[in-house]
Design a protein around this motif. Structure first.
Motif, PDB file in Angstrom:
ATOM      1  N   ASP A   1       0.880  -1.308  -0.143  1.00 36.64           N
ATOM      2  CA  ASP A   1      -0.043   0.018   0.159  1.00 36.64           C
ATOM      3  C   ASP A   1       0.952   1.287  -0.026  1.00 36.64           C
ATOM      4  OD1 ASP A   1      -2.256  -1.389  -0.074  1.00 36.64           O
ATOM      5  OD2 ASP A   1      -2.716  -1.301   2.103  1.00 36.64           O
ATOM      6  N   GLU A   2       1.771   1.296   0.889  1.00 36.05           N
ATOM      7  CA  GLU A   2       2.853   2.340   0.897  1.00 36.05           C
ATOM      8  C   GLU A   2       3.640   2.693  -0.425  1.00 36.05           C
ATOM      9  OE1 GLU A   2       5.273   1.879   4.263  1.00 36.05           O
ATOM     10  OE2 GLU A   2       3.647   1.999   5.855  1.00 36.05           O
ATOM     11  N   ALA A   3       3.999   1.445  -0.998  1.00 36.70           N
ATOM     12  CA  ALA A   3       4.678   1.662  -2.279  1.00 36.70           C
ATOM     13  C   ALA A   3       3.806   2.224  -3.257  1.00 36.70           C
ATOM     14  CB  ALA A   3       5.323   0.346  -2.539  1.00 36.70           C
ATOM     15  N   SER A   4       2.508   1.712  -3.430  1.00 34.37           N
ATOM     16  CA  SER A   4       1.716   2.082  -4.483  1.00 34.37           C
ATOM     17  C   SER A   4       1.348   3.466  -4.091  1.00 34.37           C
ATOM     18  CB  SER A   4       0.309   1.114  -4.091  1.00 34.37           C
ATOM     19  OG  SER A   4       0.332  -0.226  -4.112  1.00 34.37           O
ATOM     20  N   GLN A   5       1.112   3.841  -2.919  1.00 31.76           N
ATOM     21  CA  GLN A   5       0.880   5.214  -2.808  1.00 31.76           C
ATOM     22  C   GLN A   5       1.797   6.295  -2.912  1.00 31.76           C
ATOM     23  OE1 GLN A   5      -2.183   6.647  -1.537  1.00 31.76           O
ATOM     24  NE2 GLN A   5      -1.275   8.588  -2.181  1.00 31.76           N
ATOM     25  N   LYS A   6       3.325   5.571  -2.814  1.00 30.99           N
ATOM     26  CA  LYS A   6       4.239   6.474  -3.259  1.00 30.99           C
ATOM     27  C   LYS A   6       4.613   6.474  -4.602  1.00 30.99           C
ATOM     28  CE  LYS A   6       7.521   5.994   0.774  1.00 30.99           C
ATOM     29  NZ  LYS A   6       8.742   5.211   1.223  1.00 30.99           N
ATOM     30  N   LEU A   7       4.390   5.651  -5.369  1.00 29.14           N
ATOM     31  CA  LEU A   7       4.257   5.331  -6.808  1.00 29.14           C
ATOM     32  C   LEU A   7       2.996   6.337  -7.295  1.00 29.14           C
ATOM     33  CD1 LEU A   7       5.180   4.203  -9.242  1.00 29.14           C
ATOM     34  CD2 LEU A   7       3.522   2.370  -9.150  1.00 29.14           C
ATOM     35  N   LEU A   8       2.000   6.465  -6.709  1.00 28.72           N
ATOM     36  CA  LEU A   8       0.902   7.336  -7.146  1.00 28.72           C
ATOM     37  C   LEU A   8       1.402   8.826  -7.059  1.00 28.72           C
ATOM     38  CD1 LEU A   8      -2.423   5.663  -5.950  1.00 28.72           C
ATOM     39  CD2 LEU A   8      -1.498   5.927  -8.380  1.00 28.72           C
ATOM     40  N   ASP A   9       2.052   9.133  -5.859  1.00 27.33           N
ATOM     41  CA  ASP A   9       2.514  10.450  -5.417  1.00 27.33           C
ATOM     42  C   ASP A   9       3.519  10.866  -6.389  1.00 27.33           C
ATOM     43  OD1 ASP A   9       0.555  10.596  -3.409  1.00 27.33           O
ATOM     44  OD2 ASP A   9       2.051  10.108  -1.950  1.00 27.33           O
ATOM     45  N   MET A  10       4.351   9.960  -6.850  1.00 25.84           N
ATOM     46  CA  MET A  10       5.526  10.246  -7.865  1.00 25.84           C
ATOM     47  C   MET A  10       5.167  10.487  -9.133  1.00 25.84           C
ATOM     48  SD  MET A  10       8.600   7.561  -6.187  1.00 25.84           S
ATOM     49  CE  MET A  10       9.658   7.924  -7.744  1.00 25.84           C
ATOM     50  N   GLU A  11       3.992   9.849  -9.397  1.00 24.26           N
ATOM     51  CA  GLU A  11       3.457   9.778 -10.791  1.00 24.26           C
ATOM     52  C   GLU A  11       2.768  11.395 -11.055  1.00 24.26           C
ATOM     53  OE1 GLU A  11       0.859   6.548 -11.815  1.00 24.26           O
ATOM     54  OE2 GLU A  11       2.505   5.234 -12.335  1.00 24.26           O
ATOM     55  N   GLY A  12       2.202  11.607  -9.916  1.00 24.83           N
ATOM     56  CA  GLY A  12       1.581  12.890 -10.010  1.00 24.83           C
ATOM     57  C   GLY A  12       2.664  14.089  -9.934  1.00 24.83           C
ATOM     58  N   GLN A  13       3.539  13.793  -9.029  1.00 28.07           N
ATOM     59  CA  GLN A  13       4.710  14.856  -9.134  1.00 28.07           C
ATOM     60  C   GLN A  13       5.488  15.057 -10.515  1.00 28.07           C
ATOM     61  OE1 GLN A  13       7.183  13.684  -6.016  1.00 28.07           O
ATOM     62  NE2 GLN A  13       6.332  14.050  -4.590  1.00 28.07           N
ATOM     63  N   LYS A  14       5.520  13.729 -11.339  1.00 28.04           N
ATOM     64  CA  LYS A  14       6.151  13.775 -12.602  1.00 28.04           C
ATOM     65  C   LYS A  14       4.847  14.404 -13.622  1.00 28.04           C
ATOM     66  CE  LYS A  14       6.931  10.546 -16.369  1.00 28.04           C
ATOM     67  NZ  LYS A  14       7.053   9.326 -16.655  1.00 28.04           N
TER      68      LYS A  14
ATOM     69  N   GLN B   1       2.914  16.864 -12.579  1.00 26.53           N
ATOM     70  CA  GLN B   1       3.120  18.339 -12.309  1.00 26.53           C
ATOM     71  C   GLN B   1       4.414  18.899 -12.881  1.00 26.53           C
ATOM     72  OE1 GLN B   1       0.855  20.341 -11.041  1.00 26.53           O
ATOM     73  NE2 GLN B   1       2.192  22.019 -10.974  1.00 26.53           N
ATOM     74  N   ALA B   2       5.277  18.000 -12.824  1.00 26.05           N
ATOM     75  CA  ALA B   2       6.638  18.539 -13.285  1.00 26.05           C
ATOM     76  C   ALA B   2       6.767  18.666 -14.958  1.00 26.05           C
ATOM     77  CB  ALA B   2       7.826  17.697 -13.102  1.00 26.05           C
ATOM     78  N   GLU B   3       5.829  17.766 -15.629  1.00 30.12           N
ATOM     79  CA  GLU B   3       5.753  17.737 -16.845  1.00 30.12           C
ATOM     80  C   GLU B   3       4.952  19.092 -17.357  1.00 30.12           C
ATOM     81  OE1 GLU B   3       4.101  13.947 -17.972  1.00 30.12           O
ATOM     82  OE2 GLU B   3       6.015  12.945 -18.030  1.00 30.12           O
ATOM     83  N   ARG B   4       3.939  19.302 -16.758  1.00 33.65           N
ATOM     84  CA  ARG B   4       2.945  20.486 -16.985  1.00 33.65           C
ATOM     85  C   ARG B   4       3.750  21.712 -16.678  1.00 33.65           C
ATOM     86  NH1 ARG B   4      -1.106  17.378 -14.326  1.00 33.65           N
ATOM     87  NH2 ARG B   4      -0.674  18.363 -12.427  1.00 33.65           N
ATOM     88  N   GLU B   5       4.615  21.593 -15.699  1.00 33.71           N
ATOM     89  CA  GLU B   5       5.523  22.840 -15.411  1.00 33.71           C
ATOM     90  C   GLU B   5       6.620  23.076 -16.401  1.00 33.71           C
ATOM     91  OE1 GLU B   5       7.392  22.543 -11.485  1.00 33.71           O
ATOM     92  OE2 GLU B   5       5.308  22.813 -10.461  1.00 33.71           O
ATOM     93  N   LEU B   6       7.150  22.200 -17.009  1.00 32.91           N
ATOM     94  CA  LEU B   6       8.145  21.877 -18.009  1.00 32.91           C
ATOM     95  C   LEU B   6       7.430  22.507 -19.245  1.00 32.91           C
ATOM     96  CD1 LEU B   6      10.970  21.152 -19.277  1.00 32.91           C
ATOM     97  CD2 LEU B   6      10.148  19.127 -19.516  1.00 32.91           C
ATOM     98  N   ASP B   7       6.334  21.992 -19.763  1.00 27.79           N
ATOM     99  CA  ASP B   7       5.343  22.508 -20.816  1.00 27.79           C
ATOM    100  C   ASP B   7       5.194  23.923 -20.729  1.00 27.79           C
ATOM    101  OD1 ASP B   7       5.541  20.035 -21.924  1.00 27.79           O
ATOM    102  OD2 ASP B   7       3.389  19.315 -21.443  1.00 27.79           O
ATOM    103  N   SER B   8       4.879  24.386 -19.643  1.00 28.19           N
ATOM    104  CA  SER B   8       4.760  25.684 -19.131  1.00 28.19           C
ATOM    105  C   SER B   8       5.795  26.712 -19.433  1.00 28.19           C
ATOM    106  CB  SER B   8       4.006  26.043 -17.932  1.00 28.19           C
ATOM    107  OG  SER B   8       3.948  27.444 -17.530  1.00 28.19           O
TER     108      SER B   8
END
Length: 195
Positions: A58-71, A73-80
């Motif tokens: 569960d913790e690994a899944s949550q971390k993976l989801l968080d990391m995908e969300g951060q990724k 967000q980072a891609e959107r910021e990079l596009d911006s």
């Protein structure tokens, strides 16, 4: 494990049928109790381990989801940032073009200023030569004609005073309604022919 329990039960039945049944039964019961306790301990341990694995997953899944969300967000910021960079580059190119245009305009203005200074110098040189001669001619006309002109009149009006021998006569001629010849004749009539 269930097979072990069944085997143990069958062993117990065989022992009961034999002559040493009481001793063997007690031994089997003790073994069975020991086995059952070990079985419960193992079950608890396995349950704890499985719960730990599930929690880790569960913790690994949550971390993976968080990391995908951060990724994301980072891609959107990079596009911006890329869009902003493109806009800044376009503005920079526009500003470079405007700067080049303004530099050309400035150079043109400097050239014009230089031409104006040259013309001003020529006018100053001509004025230095012409004005004294114009003053001399005006003074000569005044001595000959004895007319003092007013210079702050409308362009088409001749106004002044003729100072004759006995009398000062005002002059006020509108040149827009009379011919040049008529104006010239009237002015020459003021000039004395006697020397």
């Amino acid at each position: 494990m269930l097979q072990d329990v069944m085997d143990t039960g069958e062993s117990m039945i065989k022992i009961l049928k034999s002559s040493e049944a009481d001793d063997e039964l007690r031994k089997v019961r003790e073994k069975q109790q020991c086995f059952f306790e070990r079985h419960l301990d193992t079950k608890k341990t396995i349950t704890l381990v499985l719960n730990g694995v599930v929690q880790c997953e569960d913790e690994a899944s949550q971390k993976l989801l968080d990391m995908e969300g951060q990724k994301s967000q980072a891609e959107r910021e990079l596009d911006s940032l890329e869009q902003e960079l493109l806009q800044c580059t376009a503005r920079s190119q526009n500003m470079d073009s405007e700067l080049q245009f303004l530099q050309r305009e400035l150079e043109s203005l400097r050239d014009s200023e230089q031409e104006l200074q040259t013309l001003q110098q020529e006018v100053d040189d001509d004025t230095t030569e012409v004005i004294p001669s114009a003053i001399y001619v005006a003074q000569l006309y005044h001595k000959v004609t004895k007319i003092k002109w007013e210079y702050d009149t409308e362009p088409h009006v001749l106004r002044g005073v003729h100072y004759g021998a006995d009398l000062a006569t005002p002059i006020n001629i509108d040149t827009s309604v009379r011919s040049r010849c008529s104006v010239s004749d009237e002015l020459w009539n003021f000039v004395s022919t006697e020397w």
